[in-house]
Design a protein around this motif. Sequence first.
Motif, PDB file in Angstrom:
ATOM      1  N   LEU A  81      -2.594  -4.586  -3.020  1.00  0.00           N
ATOM      2  CA  LEU A  81      -2.299  -3.551  -2.024  1.00  0.00           C
ATOM      3  C   LEU A  81      -2.065  -4.131  -0.639  1.00  0.00           C
ATOM      4  O   LEU A  81      -2.082  -3.413   0.364  1.00  0.00           O
ATOM      5  N   GLY A  82      -1.881  -5.433  -0.572  1.00  0.00           N
ATOM      6  CA  GLY A  82      -1.564  -6.056   0.707  1.00  0.00           C
ATOM      7  C   GLY A  82      -2.763  -6.388   1.558  1.00  0.00           C
ATOM      8  O   GLY A  82      -2.618  -6.740   2.736  1.00  0.00           O
ATOM      9  N   THR A 113      -3.143   5.918   8.032  1.00  0.00           N
ATOM     10  CA  THR A 113      -1.962   5.550   8.821  1.00  0.00           C
ATOM     11  C   THR A 113      -2.109   4.151   9.405  1.00  0.00           C
ATOM     12  O   THR A 113      -1.164   3.338   9.371  1.00  0.00           O
ATOM     13  N   ARG A 114      -3.292   3.837   9.931  1.00  0.00           N
ATOM     14  CA  ARG A 114      -3.524   2.501  10.493  1.00  0.00           C
ATOM     15  C   ARG A 114      -3.424   1.431   9.408  1.00  0.00           C
ATOM     16  O   ARG A 114      -2.874   0.349   9.652  1.00  0.00           O
ATOM     17  N   TRP A 115      -3.938   1.723   8.211  1.00  0.00           N
ATOM     18  CA  TRP A 115      -3.844   0.738   7.127  1.00  0.00           C
ATOM     19  C   TRP A 115      -2.376   0.481   6.786  1.00  0.00           C
ATOM     20  O   TRP A 115      -1.972  -0.663   6.553  1.00  0.00           O
ATOM     21  N   LEU A 116      -1.564   1.540   6.755  1.00  0.00           N
ATOM     22  CA  LEU A 116      -0.154   1.394   6.432  1.00  0.00           C
ATOM     23  C   LEU A 116       0.599   0.640   7.529  1.00  0.00           C
ATOM     24  O   LEU A 116       1.637   0.006   7.267  1.00  0.00           O
ATOM     25  N   GLN A 117       0.070   0.679   8.743  1.00  0.00           N
ATOM     26  CA  GLN A 117       0.689  -0.056   9.860  1.00  0.00           C
ATOM     27  C   GLN A 117       0.274  -1.525   9.877  1.00  0.00           C
ATOM     28  O   GLN A 117       0.754  -2.283  10.720  1.00  0.00           O
ATOM     29  N   GLY A 118      -0.601  -1.913   8.960  1.00  0.00           N
ATOM     30  CA  GLY A 118      -0.970  -3.321   8.855  1.00  0.00           C
ATOM     31  C   GLY A 118      -2.400  -3.642   9.206  1.00  0.00           C
ATOM     32  O   GLY A 118      -2.800  -4.807   9.178  1.00  0.00           O
ATOM     33  N   GLN A 119      -3.201  -2.621   9.541  1.00  0.00           N
ATOM     34  CA  GLN A 119      -4.602  -2.868   9.863  1.00  0.00           C
ATOM     35  C   GLN A 119      -5.405  -3.007   8.568  1.00  0.00           C
ATOM     36  O   GLN A 119      -5.189  -2.251   7.630  1.00  0.00           O
ATOM     37  N   GLN A 120      -6.323  -3.965   8.553  1.00  0.00           N
ATOM     38  CA  GLN A 120      -7.183  -4.144   7.381  1.00  0.00           C
ATOM     39  C   GLN A 120      -8.623  -3.771   7.721  1.00  0.00           C
ATOM     40  O   GLN A 120      -9.223  -4.367   8.613  1.00  0.00           O
ATOM     41  N   PRO A 121      -9.195  -2.785   7.017  1.00  0.00           N
ATOM     42  CA  PRO A 121     -10.592  -2.423   7.269  1.00  0.00           C
ATOM     43  C   PRO A 121     -11.528  -3.519   6.784  1.00  0.00           C
ATOM     44  O   PRO A 121     -11.205  -4.276   5.859  1.00  0.00           O
ATOM     45  N   LEU A 131       0.834  -1.198   0.000  1.00  0.00           N
ATOM     46  CA  LEU A 131       0.000   0.000   0.000  1.00  0.00           C
ATOM     47  C   LEU A 131       0.875   1.257   0.000  1.00  0.00           C
ATOM     48  O   LEU A 131       0.593   2.226  -0.713  1.00  0.00           O
ATOM     49  N   ALA A 132       1.939   1.233   0.794  1.00  0.00           N
ATOM     50  CA  ALA A 132       2.838   2.390   0.845  1.00  0.00           C
ATOM     51  C   ALA A 132       3.453   2.665  -0.520  1.00  0.00           C
ATOM     52  O   ALA A 132       3.545   3.827  -0.957  1.00  0.00           O
ATOM     53  N   ALA A 133       3.874   1.618  -1.226  1.00  0.00           N
ATOM     54  CA  ALA A 133       4.476   1.794  -2.552  1.00  0.00           C
ATOM     55  C   ALA A 133       3.458   2.356  -3.549  1.00  0.00           C
ATOM     56  O   ALA A 133       3.783   3.243  -4.356  1.00  0.00           O
ATOM     57  N   ALA A 134       2.218   1.876  -3.494  1.00  0.00           N
ATOM     58  CA  ALA A 134       1.191   2.361  -4.413  1.00  0.00           C
ATOM     59  C   ALA A 134       0.867   3.828  -4.151  1.00  0.00           C
ATOM     60  O   ALA A 134       0.700   4.625  -5.081  1.00  0.00           O
ATOM     61  N   LEU A 135       0.797   4.210  -2.875  1.00  0.00           N
ATOM     62  CA  LEU A 135       0.544   5.608  -2.536  1.00  0.00           C
ATOM     63  C   LEU A 135       1.661   6.511  -3.059  1.00  0.00           C
ATOM     64  O   LEU A 135       1.409   7.598  -3.592  1.00  0.00           O
ATOM     65  N   LYS A 136       2.889   6.059  -2.897  1.00  0.00           N
ATOM     66  CA  LYS A 136       4.027   6.845  -3.366  1.00  0.00           C
ATOM     67  C   LYS A 136       3.998   6.991  -4.879  1.00  0.00           C
ATOM     68  O   LYS A 136       4.188   8.092  -5.412  1.00  0.00           O
TER      69      LYS A 136
END
Length: 466
Positions: free
Chosen positions: A89-90, A56-64, A19-24
Amino acid sequence: MTDGQPRSSKNPAGANKALAAALKDAGCSYASLALRVNELGRNQGVDTAYDKASVTRWLQGQQPRGTAPQLIAAVLSERLGRELSPADLGFAPEPQRPVAGRALVYGDDVAETLHILAELGSADISRRGLPGTVPFVAGALTAPQRDWLLWLLDHQDAPREEVPADGGPVEQVHAMIGMFDRMDNHYGGGGVRTSIVHYLSTEVIPMLRRRGTAAPVRRRLFAAAARLAAMAGWSSYDAGEYGLAQRYMVQGLRLCAEGLDRVLGGQILAGLSHLATCLGRPDEGVALARAGLATAKGAGSPLGLMRLYAMSARGHAAQGRAAEATEALRLAERHLEASRGAEQESAWVRYLDHHYLQAESALCFRDLGLGAQAERTASESLRANADRRRRQAISRSVLATAHLQQNRLDEAIGAATEALDTLGSVHSERSVQALRDFRARLRPVRHEPLVREFERRSLPVLGTAA
């Protein structure tokens, strides 16, 4: 979900690097991602309130939970110009609202529209992921009309730039559309439906997902895709798949907005009007025709306006409103006369002519109980459309009813028998329904030997009378 913090599960791998790579890559800020996810959610009937902290929570590994992973993937697919899945996106994909539900929505996100159409087409062809009979939902017709008309208000002055045919993808798609049209007219929608859906899903939608296409060409491709989606809807209607017809047409209307094509938008609304009227909601049929008229006025297509007034007349006639139906037919005739010929019209309406209006007028007169007028116009339609088997079958059924309305039973049964014979070479549920309408009108004289023999012969095609 209303608080932006649904229950979640923790990614055991920790930070979500995908997800971080896609956002970047997308140059997408946390706030803009959350805002766009909320917008898409509202468009699909899901009330979310995500913010920067949620991302931020999603990037820390939380899945909604729920559909949020799909919404996030749709947003980043839009930004990057390529299709991404939740897994890319993980996220572990969770069950999504069935496509039969999502396809009723006129969505803001065109990338999601393409995804829905591809998914709907795949499920349609494989018959997996769809209920046995996809229902027609009259109540779901209002929101697409509203969303389309709001778009129209914002784009009244949008340019309609033409691109010369150059042997490229637009010309190729138009050639396929022409071939499908000819097959549909000759054999009925049931004989060509699957081919249209397959071509749209596997050939045209991938073209629209490619990056680098010039904007004018891309607009024309979207218009052609909208026409194909509408054809998928029309042929589904003709095959008795009424719920699928509604969904393809709604999604086609959304694609039409990307093509900036008001003439085609009006024609898709005309198709939805026809569908609503013939499925017992003529009030919605009139409303859809009015939305189509608002769309097509000023777009330079008298033939397109003619069809929309004819659909308005059909809706009024089905409600027994003779004065309104007569006025709508008068306006349809006036716009037909105003046309400078098929070559001066949009490619989407060149098939419309005096004989089309005759056939629709005959149906109006039938519904109003005007047997003599229905007989005259249906007879003219039959003489003019010898090469169009579906129209022949429908007009013969209307002629049979017109004879019956004038107490000429022998002639009525004769015309109905000819219609029955025509149905052997046409895969058209609309043609079958027209003859079923006639059969239902025979109930008061069911005791007559001639009627009993017709009912016996028609049973394999029309089924048991209700």
